[in-house]
Design a protein around this motif. Structure first.
Motif, mmCIF file in Angstrom:
data_model
loop_
_atom_site.group_PDB
_atom_site.id
_atom_site.type_symbol
_atom_site.label_atom_id
_atom_site.label_comp_id
_atom_site.label_asym_id
_atom_site.label_seq_id
_atom_site.Cartn_x
_atom_site.Cartn_y
_atom_site.Cartn_z
ATOM 1 N N ALA A 160 -0.801 -39.376 -39.932
ATOM 2 C CA ALA A 160 -0.358 -40.774 -39.881
ATOM 3 C C ALA A 160 0.787 -41.012 -40.863
ATOM 4 N N ALA A 161 0.683 -40.388 -42.038
ATOM 5 C CA ALA A 161 1.754 -40.521 -43.036
ATOM 6 C C ALA A 161 3.046 -39.885 -42.544
ATOM 7 N N VAL A 162 2.941 -38.689 -41.967
ATOM 8 C CA VAL A 162 4.122 -37.994 -41.464
ATOM 9 C C VAL A 162 4.757 -38.783 -40.320
ATOM 10 N N GLY A 163 3.933 -39.357 -39.439
ATOM 11 C CA GLY A 163 4.459 -40.147 -38.329
ATOM 12 C C GLY A 163 5.271 -41.336 -38.800
ATOM 13 N N ALA A 164 4.753 -42.041 -39.808
ATOM 14 C CA ALA A 164 5.483 -43.192 -40.349
ATOM 15 C C ALA A 164 6.748 -42.754 -41.072
ATOM 16 N N ALA A 165 6.632 -41.712 -41.897
ATOM 17 C CA ALA A 165 7.780 -41.259 -42.694
ATOM 18 C C ALA A 165 8.882 -40.671 -41.816
ATOM 19 N N SER A 166 8.502 -39.900 -40.787
ATOM 20 C CA SER A 166 9.506 -39.264 -39.936
ATOM 21 C C SER A 166 10.287 -40.290 -39.132
ATOM 22 N N PHE A 167 9.688 -41.450 -38.880
ATOM 23 C CA PHE A 167 10.404 -42.519 -38.178
ATOM 24 C C PHE A 167 11.252 -43.362 -39.127
ATOM 25 N N VAL A 168 10.660 -43.794 -40.239
ATOM 26 C CA VAL A 168 11.326 -44.824 -41.042
ATOM 27 C C VAL A 168 12.410 -44.266 -41.956
ATOM 28 N N THR A 169 12.277 -43.027 -42.422
ATOM 29 C CA THR A 169 13.269 -42.502 -43.365
ATOM 30 C C THR A 169 14.645 -42.319 -42.729
ATOM 31 N N PRO A 170 14.764 -41.668 -41.548
ATOM 32 C CA PRO A 170 16.089 -41.618 -40.916
ATOM 33 C C PRO A 170 16.649 -42.999 -40.596
ATOM 34 N N LEU A 171 15.765 -43.925 -40.201
ATOM 35 C CA LEU A 171 16.201 -45.291 -39.916
ATOM 36 C C LEU A 171 16.754 -45.951 -41.174
ATOM 37 N N TYR A 172 16.067 -45.805 -42.277
ATOM 38 C CA TYR A 172 16.482 -46.392 -43.556
ATOM 39 C C TYR A 172 17.854 -45.848 -43.968
ATOM 40 N N ILE A 173 18.026 -44.534 -43.879
ATOM 41 C CA ILE A 173 19.303 -43.926 -44.279
ATOM 42 C C ILE A 173 20.412 -44.329 -43.309
ATOM 43 N N THR A 174 20.109 -44.351 -42.006
ATOM 44 C CA THR A 174 21.108 -44.718 -40.997
ATOM 45 C C THR A 174 21.665 -46.111 -41.250
ATOM 46 N N GLU A 175 20.793 -47.044 -41.601
ATOM 47 C CA GLU A 175 21.228 -48.426 -41.780
ATOM 48 C C GLU A 175 21.951 -48.662 -43.096
ATOM 49 N N LEU A 176 21.927 -47.697 -43.987
ATOM 50 C CA LEU A 176 22.638 -47.819 -45.264
ATOM 51 C C LEU A 176 23.931 -47.011 -45.312
ATOM 52 N N ALA A 177 24.053 -46.007 -44.444
ATOM 53 C CA ALA A 177 25.113 -45.007 -44.602
ATOM 54 C C ALA A 177 26.458 -45.481 -44.063
ATOM 55 N N PRO A 178 27.578 -45.093 -44.719
ATOM 56 C CA PRO A 178 28.912 -45.317 -44.152
ATOM 57 C C PRO A 178 29.071 -44.501 -42.872
ATOM 58 N N PRO A 179 29.817 -45.003 -41.869
ATOM 59 C CA PRO A 179 29.896 -44.313 -40.573
ATOM 60 C C PRO A 179 30.401 -42.887 -40.664
ATOM 61 N N ALA A 180 31.424 -42.649 -41.488
ATOM 62 C CA ALA A 180 32.047 -41.321 -41.541
ATOM 63 C C ALA A 180 31.109 -40.257 -42.096
ATOM 64 N N TYR A 181 30.055 -40.694 -42.815
ATOM 65 C CA TYR A 181 29.143 -39.735 -43.452
ATOM 66 C C TYR A 181 27.690 -39.963 -43.046
ATOM 67 N N ARG A 182 27.481 -40.764 -41.997
ATOM 68 C CA ARG A 182 26.115 -41.062 -41.589
ATOM 69 C C ARG A 182 25.389 -39.795 -41.149
ATOM 70 N N GLY A 183 26.062 -38.947 -40.360
ATOM 71 C CA GLY A 183 25.426 -37.711 -39.918
ATOM 72 C C GLY A 183 25.026 -36.829 -41.087
ATOM 73 N N MET A 184 25.909 -36.704 -42.073
ATOM 74 C CA MET A 184 25.620 -35.866 -43.227
ATOM 75 C C MET A 184 24.442 -36.411 -44.030
ATOM 76 N N LEU A 185 24.401 -37.733 -44.203
ATOM 77 C CA LEU A 185 23.333 -38.317 -45.016
ATOM 78 C C LEU A 185 21.980 -38.243 -44.307
ATOM 79 N N VAL A 186 21.969 -38.431 -42.976
ATOM 80 C CA VAL A 186 20.708 -38.267 -42.246
ATOM 81 C C VAL A 186 20.266 -36.806 -42.278
ATOM 82 N N THR A 187 21.245 -35.886 -42.199
ATOM 83 C CA THR A 187 20.924 -34.465 -42.285
ATOM 84 C C THR A 187 20.374 -34.102 -43.664
ATOM 85 N N MET A 188 20.730 -34.876 -44.694
ATOM 86 C CA MET A 188 20.133 -34.673 -46.020
ATOM 87 C C MET A 188 18.614 -34.791 -45.952
#
Length: 532
Positions: free
Chosen positions: A149-177
């Motif tokens: 249950a923890a992994v399910g929540a974390a695997s969904f919300v963490t990429p979403l959190y980073i995506t909504e904060l990241a600059p467009p030119a580096y969004r892929g790199m930051l999500v890949t982090m």
């Protein structure tokens, strides 16, 4: 077909905003609704690294079970684990991740992204304690379910959190982090598993392995006190001033930055108004459906949202049905079966390959693009899988391969040398497969959030993540039985064929989103699949 692989940087909107809205956003036709181009600032890096602890936990808990399954011995229920025990212990994590993903998407829309991250940390800690104190298979399944249950929540919300904060030119790199953190967690899990398996007390070493998973979660709980909510969720919740303050921390407080902040916030507000207008039509002026059911109507009823969901679910399903996590869960079992003397150490080479090539993906994802990196890397995955299938055809395995008996128990002295050579060839083939996976399919599906408009971003991402965990559950439950029933050669060959089908689907319907703002990326699917 090179031009198709590079497509589609096409016009992103069919209708221009009216004059009043246009003047609010500035006179420049190409004004971005994101913060400006340039390397991410220290604030964004710190937030990405803090959020990436969830990825570390995700990776650790996927990797640690491989070493745990070959170390438990008779510690659970006073008997060795059989095939069903291993499959249920493994797949229970995926099952509860599947259940948690859509639920957490609803919570993230209602309460924000940050509270869902906190909830997942608390579940990680509790699940680690339950696993470490288990003395029966049932107790271990319970602990793995809580962690799931923890992994399910974390695997969904963490990429979403980073995506909504990241600059467009580096969004892929930051999500890949975040994906890099997952692979690092797997490496750490294999190192700890090897240390305890070779140098620790076998009766309690595995308890330390699973229990240590609670420490990073406790650290992230403390860091969450200082981490902000995402600006896009704040605007959606009617807290535009709070969103402005968060964006200001990333840009500074000079007059030029204030102008950009205005454009960013107004751009998000404009997208919300547009999406709410479409949602009103889909829901018959707001009369059909109540609460979160309106989100489902909008997600499935609006063509571009439906296309985004199909693509996201395709990528997430393919990420699992290609068979990669079967290696993560059962690599030590596989390498024991192939006759390697220290299977956990051999598994570490696979995890290290995954980590190293994820670093390359981090550097390439925004330069090459999401679409092209998948089209270039998946064929090498197919080669690795087919070579593995070919290698297994030279090895005689004992009946019930998942019992862990090494190949030397099933072969005579004349064929032992060829079997050992085949085992090395399989290891090399698996490393080719893992390296290719890490470059593309291991990270691109987690950029799913950029396909969805803000109104349905959380729900769409949650459903796509649930697809990932449904496929993960099926793979975890069926891998060992398939190895017994169909032979390893057929099983790995089947995964290779799935990759071929997936490559064709990606070529047909997955557009390029690299370098686009989130608002621009969602418009690619307005009138079709966005692939030229």
């Amino acid at each position: 077909m090179a031009s198709s692989a590079e497509a589609p940087l096409i016009s992103h909107r069919d209708d221009e905003p009216d004059d009043e809205t246009h003047s609010e956003l500035g006179d420049s036709n190409d004004a971005s609704t994101e913060w400006p181009a340039g390397r991410p600032g220290l604030f964004i890096w710190l937030l990405t690294l803090s959020a990436g602890i969830s990825g570390l936990l995700f990776g650790y808990d996927t990797g640690v079970i491989s070493a745990t399954l070959v170390s438990i011995g008779t510690s659970l229920s006073g008997r060795p684990l059989n095939s069903l025990d291993k499959s249920v212990i493994t797949s229970s994590t995926s099952l509860f991740a599947l259940i948690a993903s859509p639920i957490s998407s609803i919570l993230a829309d209602s309460f924000g992204r940050k509270p869902v991250m906190l909830l997942s940390d608390l579940l990680f800690i509790f699940g680690a304690l339950v696993q470490a104190s288990s003395y029966s298979v049932t107790g271990m399944v319970l602990g793995r379910s809580i962690v799931g249950a923890a992994v399910g929540a974390a695997s969904f919300v963490t990429p979403l959190y980073i995506t909504e904060l990241a600059p467009p030119a580096y969004r892929g790199m930051l999500v890949t982090m975040n994906v890099l953190a997952i692979t690092l967690g797997q490496v750490v899990a294999y190192v700890i598993g090897w240390i305890f398996a070779e140098h620790g007390d076998p009766t309690i070493g595995w308890r330390w392995m699973v229990g240590l998973g609670g420490l990073p979660a406790a650290l992230q709980c403390a860091l969450l006190l200082f981490m902000p909510e995402t600006p896009r969720w704040l605007v959606k919740a009617g807290k535009s001033m709070d969103a402005r303050r968060i964006i200001e921390k990333t840009l500074g407080s000079d007059s030029a930055s204030h102008h950009i902040i205005d454009r960013v916030v107004k751009g998000i507000e404009m997208e919300l108004r547009e999406e709410q207008g479409v949602a009103s039509l889909v829901n018959n002026g707001g009369k059909s459906g109540k609460g979160w059911l309106k989100g489902w109507n909008e997600l499935l009823g609006v063509p571009k949202n439906r296309r985004a969901l199909i693509i996201a679910c395709l990528l997430q399903g393919l990420q699992q049905f290609c068979g990669f996590n079967s290696l993560m869960y059962f690599s030590a079992t596989i390498f024991t079966m192939l006759g390697f003397s220290i299977p956990t150490l051999t598994s570490l080479t696979v995890a290290a390959t995954n980590f190293a090539f994820t670093v390359f993906a981090l550097l390439l994802i925004d330069r090459i693009g999401r679409r092209r990196i998948l089209l270039y890397s998946i064929p090498f995955m197919v080669v690795g899988l087919f070579l593995s299938a070919f290698g297994f055809s030279f090895i005689k395995l004992p009946a019930g391969v998942n019992g862990g008996a090494p190949i030397s128990a099933a072969v005579d002295s004349r064929s032992l040398l060829s079997s050992q050579n085949a085992a090395v060839a399989i290891l090399i083939s698996i490393m080719i497969y893992v390296a290719s996976y890490a470059l593309g399919l291991g990270n691109v599906p987690w950029m799913q959030s950029e396909l969805f408009p803000l109104n349905v971003r959380s729900l769409g991402s949650g459903l796509a993540t649930a697809t990932n965990w449904l496929a993960n559950f099926i793979i975890g439950l069926t891998f060992l039985p398939l190895m017994d029933l169909l032979t390893p050669s057929v099983t790995f060959g089947l995964y290779g064929l799935i990759c071929v089908v997936g490559w064709v689907a990606i070529w047909k319907i997955y557009p390029e989103t690299a370098g686009l703002s989130l608002e621009e990326a969602t418009c690619l699917l307005e009138n079709g699949w966005g692939v030229e």
